[in-house]
Design a protein around this motif. Structure first.
Motif, PDB file in Angstrom:
ATOM      1  N   SER A 191       0.831  -1.207   0.000  1.00 49.30           N
ATOM      2  CA  SER A 191       0.000   0.000   0.000  1.00 49.30           C
ATOM      3  C   SER A 191       0.861   1.250   0.000  1.00 49.30           C
ATOM      4  O   SER A 191       2.042   1.209   0.342  1.00 49.30           O
ATOM      5  N   ALA A 192       0.214   2.368  -0.357  1.00 47.41           N
ATOM      6  CA  ALA A 192       0.864   3.685  -0.360  1.00 47.41           C
ATOM      7  C   ALA A 192       0.199   4.563   0.689  1.00 47.41           C
ATOM      8  O   ALA A 192      -0.767   4.170   1.343  1.00 47.41           O
ATOM      9  N   HIS A 193       0.721   5.788   0.813  1.00 46.44           N
ATOM     10  CA  HIS A 193       0.152   6.708   1.799  1.00 46.44           C
ATOM     11  C   HIS A 193      -1.321   6.998   1.511  1.00 46.44           C
ATOM     12  O   HIS A 193      -2.102   7.256   2.440  1.00 46.44           O
ATOM     13  N   ALA A 194      -1.710   6.939   0.243  1.00 47.68           N
ATOM     14  CA  ALA A 194      -3.108   7.216  -0.096  1.00 47.68           C
ATOM     15  C   ALA A 194      -4.051   6.258   0.614  1.00 47.68           C
ATOM     16  O   ALA A 194      -5.174   6.647   0.982  1.00 47.68           O
ATOM     17  N   PHE A 195      -3.619   5.019   0.802  1.00 49.10           N
ATOM     18  CA  PHE A 195      -4.482   4.040   1.462  1.00 49.10           C
ATOM     19  C   PHE A 195      -4.714   4.429   2.919  1.00 49.10           C
ATOM     20  O   PHE A 195      -5.834   4.317   3.437  1.00 49.10           O
ATOM     21  N   THR A 196      -3.672   4.917   3.577  1.00 55.53           N
ATOM     22  CA  THR A 196      -3.831   5.371   4.959  1.00 55.53           C
ATOM     23  C   THR A 196      -4.732   6.602   5.017  1.00 55.53           C
ATOM     24  O   THR A 196      -5.636   6.706   5.859  1.00 55.53           O
ATOM     25  N   LEU A 197      -4.515   7.525   4.103  1.00 52.81           N
ATOM     26  CA  LEU A 197      -5.300   8.759   4.101  1.00 52.81           C
ATOM     27  C   LEU A 197      -6.760   8.516   3.747  1.00 52.81           C
ATOM     28  O   LEU A 197      -7.638   9.308   4.126  1.00 52.81           O
ATOM     29  N   LEU A 198      -7.044   7.442   3.052  1.00 56.70           N
ATOM     30  CA  LEU A 198      -8.416   7.102   2.692  1.00 56.70           C
ATOM     31  C   LEU A 198      -9.274   6.824   3.920  1.00 56.70           C
ATOM     32  O   LEU A 198     -10.468   7.138   3.959  1.00 56.70           O
ATOM     33  N   HIS A 199      -8.656   6.222   4.928  1.00 54.68           N
ATOM     34  CA  HIS A 199      -9.398   5.773   6.100  1.00 54.68           C
ATOM     35  C   HIS A 199      -9.477   6.859   7.170  1.00 54.68           C
ATOM     36  O   HIS A 199      -8.670   7.792   7.203  1.00 54.68           O
ATOM     37  N   GLU A 250       3.954   6.420  16.912  1.00 52.69           N
ATOM     38  CA  GLU A 250       2.574   6.004  17.154  1.00 52.69           C
ATOM     39  C   GLU A 250       2.145   4.958  16.135  1.00 52.69           C
ATOM     40  O   GLU A 250       1.430   3.999  16.455  1.00 52.69           O
ATOM     41  N   ALA A 251       2.585   5.108  14.899  1.00 54.03           N
ATOM     42  CA  ALA A 251       2.204   4.163  13.849  1.00 54.03           C
ATOM     43  C   ALA A 251       2.780   2.777  14.117  1.00 54.03           C
ATOM     44  O   ALA A 251       2.103   1.760  13.905  1.00 54.03           O
ATOM     45  N   VAL A 252       4.020   2.713  14.566  1.00 59.58           N
ATOM     46  CA  VAL A 252       4.632   1.404  14.870  1.00 59.58           C
ATOM     47  C   VAL A 252       3.872   0.736  16.006  1.00 59.58           C
ATOM     48  O   VAL A 252       3.584  -0.479  15.963  1.00 59.58           O
ATOM     49  N   ARG A 253       3.535   1.504  17.035  1.00 61.76           N
ATOM     50  CA  ARG A 253       2.772   0.943  18.159  1.00 61.76           C
ATOM     51  C   ARG A 253       1.423   0.405  17.664  1.00 61.76           C
ATOM     52  O   ARG A 253       1.024  -0.721  17.991  1.00 61.76           O
ATOM     53  N   THR A 254       0.754   1.176  16.837  1.00 60.49           N
ATOM     54  CA  THR A 254      -0.547   0.755  16.316  1.00 60.49           C
ATOM     55  C   THR A 254      -0.413  -0.463  15.418  1.00 60.49           C
ATOM     56  O   THR A 254      -1.241  -1.383  15.468  1.00 60.49           O
ATOM     57  N   ALA A 255       0.630  -0.488  14.619  1.00 64.30           N
ATOM     58  CA  ALA A 255       0.843  -1.608  13.702  1.00 64.30           C
ATOM     59  C   ALA A 255       0.987  -2.919  14.457  1.00 64.30           C
ATOM     60  O   ALA A 255       0.412  -3.945  14.070  1.00 64.30           O
ATOM     61  N   LEU A 313       2.998   0.650   6.078  1.00 64.04           N
ATOM     62  CA  LEU A 313       3.690   1.925   5.878  1.00 64.04           C
ATOM     63  C   LEU A 313       3.447   2.805   7.101  1.00 64.04           C
ATOM     64  O   LEU A 313       2.300   3.143   7.410  1.00 64.04           O
ATOM     65  N   VAL A 314       4.527   3.179   7.805  1.00 59.65           N
ATOM     66  CA  VAL A 314       4.350   3.772   9.134  1.00 59.65           C
ATOM     67  C   VAL A 314       4.749   5.247   9.240  1.00 59.65           C
ATOM     68  O   VAL A 314       4.845   5.767  10.361  1.00 59.65           O
ATOM     69  N   ASP A 315       4.943   5.931   8.119  1.00 61.70           N
ATOM     70  CA  ASP A 315       5.404   7.320   8.246  1.00 61.70           C
ATOM     71  C   ASP A 315       4.408   8.339   7.689  1.00 61.70           C
ATOM     72  O   ASP A 315       4.789   9.452   7.337  1.00 61.70           O
ATOM     73  N   THR A 316       3.124   7.984   7.623  1.00 59.49           N
ATOM     74  CA  THR A 316       2.139   8.940   7.128  1.00 59.49           C
ATOM     75  C   THR A 316       1.950  10.089   8.114  1.00 59.49           C
ATOM     76  O   THR A 316       1.856  11.263   7.713  1.00 59.49           O
ATOM     77  N   TYR A 317       1.911   9.759   9.381  1.00 58.79           N
ATOM     78  CA  TYR A 317       1.719  10.782  10.428  1.00 58.79           C
ATOM     79  C   TYR A 317       2.899  10.763  11.407  1.00 58.79           C
ATOM     80  O   TYR A 317       3.928  11.363  11.142  1.00 58.79           O
ATOM     81  N   ASP A 318       2.741  10.066  12.485  1.00 61.70           N
ATOM     82  CA  ASP A 318       3.776   9.960  13.511  1.00 61.70           C
ATOM     83  C   ASP A 318       4.315   8.535  13.529  1.00 61.70           C
ATOM     84  O   ASP A 318       3.559   7.586  13.767  1.00 61.70           O
ATOM     85  N   VAL A 319       5.607   8.369  13.292  1.00 67.19           N
ATOM     86  CA  VAL A 319       6.181   7.032  13.128  1.00 67.19           C
ATOM     87  C   VAL A 319       6.059   6.216  14.416  1.00 67.19           C
ATOM     88  O   VAL A 319       5.673   5.037  14.386  1.00 67.19           O
ATOM     89  N   ALA A 366       6.527  -6.708   8.212  1.00 68.31           N
ATOM     90  CA  ALA A 366       7.502  -5.629   8.073  1.00 68.31           C
ATOM     91  C   ALA A 366       6.815  -4.283   8.196  1.00 68.31           C
ATOM     92  O   ALA A 366       5.591  -4.170   8.049  1.00 68.31           O
ATOM     93  N   VAL A 367       7.621  -3.273   8.465  1.00 69.81           N
ATOM     94  CA  VAL A 367       7.172  -1.888   8.389  1.00 69.81           C
ATOM     95  C   VAL A 367       8.029  -1.191   7.347  1.00 69.81           C
ATOM     96  O   VAL A 367       9.195  -1.535   7.146  1.00 69.81           O
ATOM     97  N   ARG A 368       7.422  -0.209   6.672  1.00 67.45           N
ATOM     98  CA  ARG A 368       8.174   0.545   5.656  1.00 67.45           C
ATOM     99  C   ARG A 368       8.267   1.992   6.067  1.00 67.45           C
ATOM    100  O   ARG A 368       7.272   2.601   6.488  1.00 67.45           O
TER     101      ARG A 368
END
Length: 442
Positions: free
Chosen positions: A207-215, A244-249, A236-242, A259-261
């Motif tokens: 996925s790309a950042h667009a997929f994260t922004l869609l939701h 927080e994104a890693v924790r959520t992932a 992909l974990v750098d759309t907002y805060d890395v 993996a995380v990108r």
């Protein structure tokens, strides 16, 4: 070996107009002069490596073979040539029956080369050989440039994974050829499905950042992806805060997260922080993939980072600053007729400056030192010395117009790994320098 092992050569159009007009006008003039059938030898080579490169990588040979098989003029092409007054009637009649019937020898795909290396040797009548010049050079110059960049990146990666992802940074057809060349040069996978379909290169993508922004939230996006693709996916974990994104992932996918990108920021610093955070969360097997305008120098700078794979786009498909190898295709020998018994005479351009060339039908061999490491590229026109007989580089590719040397792409990839390993260690240094071994003429 089934056809899939060699890649799908479906829907390949004629390559006959992938050429320059002067190739056809030369044929017309040679037909009128009675010299078109003279037995001739052309060679493709480069006079120098791109600035800073220590070796070149032969790529595109398989596509050259495709080009030979598909080089023919159909009725629509002949009509175009007639309407545009490109050539005259007798030449059009000759072109209508054109099929290459000569022989081609060349360096096998994946091999390394140096200035003067006769990468391709094409033998036949003048007319049938000269027509192939432009398409051969187009393929070899592009693919070898990409493969050389890929090889440098592969050496810098030190065994870590490499993902080719440059399709959106180049022409759509170049993207497929680039993925093929990158695979030969050491990349493991591609994001380009056309390349995967045609050449059986492993494909990847999530996925790309667009997929994260869609939701509505990042958690919703991660959950949707994991529900669809499984816990082994790459988030992909750098759309907002890395952080927080890693924790959520990890909360969404669990410690089985594949993996995380990371696609932005100070990759060295962020990778270390993400690795520490993943380990603290128990996701010790979760890998880290980094992207973001990487080249061989950026990859080398991340050698100390806890990175498992690199995704490379723009710099790869543009040859990392060297988009061509400056290969040329020159007549090096010819006879006075089509008679195979008539001896060939060497011919060569004798221009002032750097554009002169060496005449004669050549062989090439790589001399090794006492440790089995390459020490010179030896090129000659006479008898091959006994001590170099088993080190010759040219292999037969086409005999009497028939392709005889198709091979799986993995064979070229493995050959390149072996060829690069046989060079002096300084070959993979990223500092600028001369070719890692000299070229010697005999």
């Amino acid at each position: 070996m089934n056809s899939a092992d060699l890649g799908r050569r479906v829907g390949v159009p004629s390559t006959a107009l992938f050429t320059d007009q002067y190739e056809l006008t030369m044929v017309q003039a040679a037909l009128k002069a009675g010299t078109a059938d003279r037995r001739s030898v052309f060679e493709a080579f480069t006079r120098r490596l791109p600035e800073g490169r220590r070796y070149g990588v032969v790529a595109g040979i398989g596509r050259v073979l495709d080009a030979v098989e598909n080089f023919h003029f159909d009725d629509e092409m002949l009509t175009f040539l007639r309407e545009q007054n490109v050539v005259d009637g007798p030449t059009l009649a000759w072109l209508a029956d054109y099929r290459f019937s000569g022989d081609i020898w060349g360096y096998p795909e994946g091999e390394v080369y140096f200035p003067g290396s006769p990468i391709l040797r094409v033998e036949g009548s003048f007319a049938e050989c000269v027509l192939l010049e432009t398409v051969f050079l187009s393929i070899l110059n592009h693919d070898s440039a990409i493969a050389a960049a890929a090889s440098r990146m592969s050496a810098a990666a030190g065994g870590r994974g490499l993902i080719e992802m440059g399709a959106r940074r180049t022409h759509e057809l170049s993207a497929v050829a680039s993925a093929r060349a990158a695979y030969i040069g050491g990349f493991n996978t591609t994001s380009d499905l056309a390349a995967g379909f045609r050449y059986n290169i492993p494909t990847v993508g999530t996925s790309a950042h667009a997929f994260t922004l869609l939701h509505d939230t990042e958690r919703d996006a991660f959950r949707a992806q994991v529900d669809s693709l499984g816990r082994g996916t790459t988030l992909l974990v750098d759309t907002y805060d890395v952080t927080e994104a890693v924790r959520t992932a990890v909360e969404v996918a669990g410690t089985e997260l594949g993996a995380v990108r990371i696609d932005s920021g100070d990759l060295l610093l962020v990778a270390h922080r993400v690795r520490q955070q993943l380990d603290e969360l128990g996701a010790t097997e979760t890998k880290i993939v980094v992207t973001s305008d990487l080249d061989e120098y950026a990859i080398a700078s991340l050698a100390a980072a806890p990175v498992d794979a690199y995704g490379v786009g723009t710099q790869l498909v543009t040859g990392s600053g060297q988009p061509t190898c400056s290969m040329v295709y020159k007549l090096v020998a010819r006879a006075g007729s089509a008679d195979p018994a008539e001896p060939l005479r060497p011919v060569a351009k004798k221009s002032l400056g750097a554009k002169s060339s060496v005449g004669g039908r050549k062989w090439a061999a790589r001399r090794l030192d006492e440790h089995g490491v390459a020490e010179a590229e030896v090129i000659g026109t006479g008898a091959v010395p006994a001590e170099l007989a088993d080190r010759q580089l040219l292999v037969e590719l086409v005999r009497g117009g028939e392709v005889i040397a198709r091979e799986p792409l993995d064979a070229a990839r493995e050959r390149h790994i072996a060829a690069r390993a046989g060079l002096p260690m300084s070959a993979v240094q990223l500092s600028r320098g001369e070719p890692v071994i000299p070229t010697e003429y005999m």
